[in-house]
Write an enzyme that holds these catalytic residues in place. Sequence first.
Site, short mmCIF file in Angstrom:
data_model
loop_
_atom_site.label_atom_id
_atom_site.label_comp_id
_atom_site.label_asym_id
_atom_site.label_seq_id
_atom_site.Cartn_x
_atom_site.Cartn_y
_atom_site.Cartn_z
N GLY A 132 17.27 14.64 -32.84
CA GLY A 132 16.96 13.30 -33.30
C GLY A 132 17.05 13.17 -34.81
O GLY A 132 17.57 12.20 -35.33
N GLY B 100 11.37 23.29 -40.66
CA GLY B 100 12.50 22.51 -40.16
C GLY B 100 13.11 21.77 -41.32
O GLY B 100 14.09 22.22 -41.92
N GLU B 101 12.45 20.66 -41.67
CA GLU B 101 13.02 19.78 -42.69
C GLU B 101 13.23 20.47 -44.04
O GLU B 101 14.18 20.19 -44.75
CB GLU B 101 12.12 18.56 -42.85
N GLN C 125 16.00 26.59 -37.02
CA GLN C 125 15.70 25.32 -37.69
C GLN C 125 16.23 25.32 -39.12
O GLN C 125 16.85 24.37 -39.58
CB GLN C 125 14.19 25.08 -37.73
N ILE D 13 11.84 18.68 -29.33
CA ILE D 13 13.08 17.94 -29.62
C ILE D 13 14.23 18.89 -29.92
O ILE D 13 15.20 18.54 -30.58
CB ILE D 13 12.86 16.93 -30.77
N THR E 186 13.30 21.99 -31.04
CA THR E 186 12.75 22.79 -32.12
C THR E 186 12.04 24.06 -31.64
O THR E 186 11.76 24.94 -32.43
CB THR E 186 11.73 21.94 -32.88
MO1 MOS Z 1 11.90 14.04 -39.09
S1 MOS Z 1 12.98 12.78 -40.31
O1 MOS Z 1 10.32 13.51 -39.45
O2 MOS Z 1 12.37 13.79 -37.51
#
Ligand code: MOS
Length: 741
Positions: free
Chosen positions: A239, A703-704, A637, A466, A468
């Site tokens: 996503g 992740g991010e 990730q 998702i 992850t």
């Molecule tokens: Mo992330 S942009 O919080 O899926």
Amino acid sequence: MANQVTDIATVKASRVPRIDGPKKVSGLARYTSDHNFPGLVFAVPVGAKIAAGRVTAIDAKTAEKMKGVLAVYTRANMGPIYRPVTGDGFAYKVDETRPPFEDDVVRYYGQYVALVVAETFEIAQNAARSIQVSYSTDKPRIDGELTQDDLKKKESERGDVEKAFAKAAVKIDQTYVTPVEVHNPIEMHATVALWDDKQEKVTLYETSQAIATQQNILAMMLGVPRENVRVISEYLGSGFGGKLWAWSHSALAAASARNLKRPVKLVIDRSMMFTNVGYRPETRQTIKIGADNKGKIQSLSHVYTSQADMLSDYKENCGEVSGFLYGSPNCLVSSAISRRNKGVPTAMRGPGAVPGLFALESAMDELAIALKMDPVQLRILNDTKIDGSNGKPFSSRHFKECLELGAKKFGWAKRTPAVGSMKDGDEILGWGVAACTWPARRLDAKVTIEMRADGRVRVVSGTHDIGTGMYTVLAQVASTELGIPMDRIDVVLGDTALPPGPIAGGSMAAGSVIPAVIEAVKAIKKNFANAATKTNTSAFFGSKPEEIKYEAGMLNGPKGKVEYAKFLQSINMASLGGIGEAKGTMNDKEAKFSTKSFGAQFVEIGWNPDLAKLRVRRIVSVIDGGRIINFQPARNQIEGAIVMGIGMGLFEKSEYDVRYGHPANGNLADYIVPVHADCPEIDVTFLDYPDKEVNEWGARGVGEIGLAGIASAITAAVYHATGVRVRELPVTIEKLLKANV
Ligand code: MOS
């Protein structure tokens, strides 16, 4: 199932293959559009072909006559779809607040103006193409420099930046631009809607990272009680933030199911992925840094404009990390928006910080050059133990170690700073570094655990995996806390009928659910002690509850030990459960510490001036993300995020046609994303320091953060090789042809 890990020692060693892996590779995992029901029909939206104006007429005569077409919906006959409103926090969040078909105004290319429902997908597609829409057209606002449409809003301020900047010995004052980027997960957004007319209940299979929010928003849009909406999203084909908040197609699918009394499937196509379901908006950011002669930052200002659509208030929060990453006594972050006739923007992986760090870390590289200082040393010099934006100490900050370890692994000591001074064969090498950071916060979470008499354990929460690794991580945590092998644990997620779990966003889900699992395990232990001592048929009947200990799957009491499943069978119980709830810390103003993750990104690029060929050759990433529960999906990730960072640095940009406002490269052939040939060896290291401020396990979530910093490390490396400073992403070959090296 192959590859299942059974012993607890392996779980603790934290390299566990995904428990949902076998289901995914065998096709047993069902994604949203895999759900089919008797009588299912297919909906295909029709998008506007202009970016600004009004719909004056819709001619659907041909479509309506086609065999198999059940309905052509427009404003005239769709029936009610109500306006949702976005609230504080995530419970009622939605970026596109205008319900589909609300008025005849077109504000962006692709905005849905009609919907065809037919017996097959192909008939619906054909019918949709035959619909003729007439418009009165206004001149769309598409291009041009982002100039502020509203007053600048102060987001963070301390000291006096102007005064300190004026006095600084070394100054950087530069503007950086990042383009529109699109999430483009492989799985397209989809809704399968089932409407139960008698009970006014609707079940929605959704591509969602936030089922509870989807439930709240769709209840508002459909005008039915919240408890009458059930949202299911068991597996997601990624996503990246684009699937966090509800989009118009979902309400259209549900309203069609209501009207037709048939299950409706609506899968948007790839071109709609570029217009109707969010994107990272363009940003224009000015960074001013003033430092003393030694490189100590005295003043930092980050003033930016974020592109918005014509209605919503989504803003790319570019300055989120500028207030705390470095220890500047004077700091100012402020923002404005600039509206465009483009689709509604939304969070995209590492929203705010990712474009923000491109600007900030580019400016830091420019500052290092101005100071003739090593860019790693400059960052270490400006490291801080205190979050300057709120005066709180960091709970666990190992930024310096990230930089030092990364430099060591990369071989940074061999870098010669002069532009174009490093070579390998025909390639000029460029070495660049950048910092990365991401907040670590917790949301409310609820988990139930059932210990069953057949020996299996169910861990249940209405949160998400998702892609992850949440299924696996929850099984690991439950396995460790209960002392039950992984292969006896079932994890159930992704349904609003389950106890409410957090959204899968902001790298927060794992850290939020862990404390709820721990609470559920505590409850189970108490419930076992009660059942053991208060049930007349129990061997422990009459003992005191505190004399009964649950240890590694066994009940241990004054009368000896018994395996828990045998115990349940002995007292005629099928299962024993516990509920765990944990509060979020997201908006906790009283918090004693600032909780953030940190990291350092090192990039080597190769520039072949004869062939005008640029490639990323090597990336070393060191991440301080708290305790890592499972290195396998965590590394996965970070690697994936780094690949997105290569896309951001070198390839990605939505190009809009200024006449009609459509993304001219709105497909995966023309919107360039990195392929394997663009991806080098990626070396990921986790420092693995538990951060107990976040939760009992010390896991902050990753992740991010992997995407943060990559683009600026790339442009720093490009400068090192070519002498060209790219301040407007992406780095294209045209920009490098200006190089004189
Ligand atoms: Mo992330 S942009 O919080 O899926």
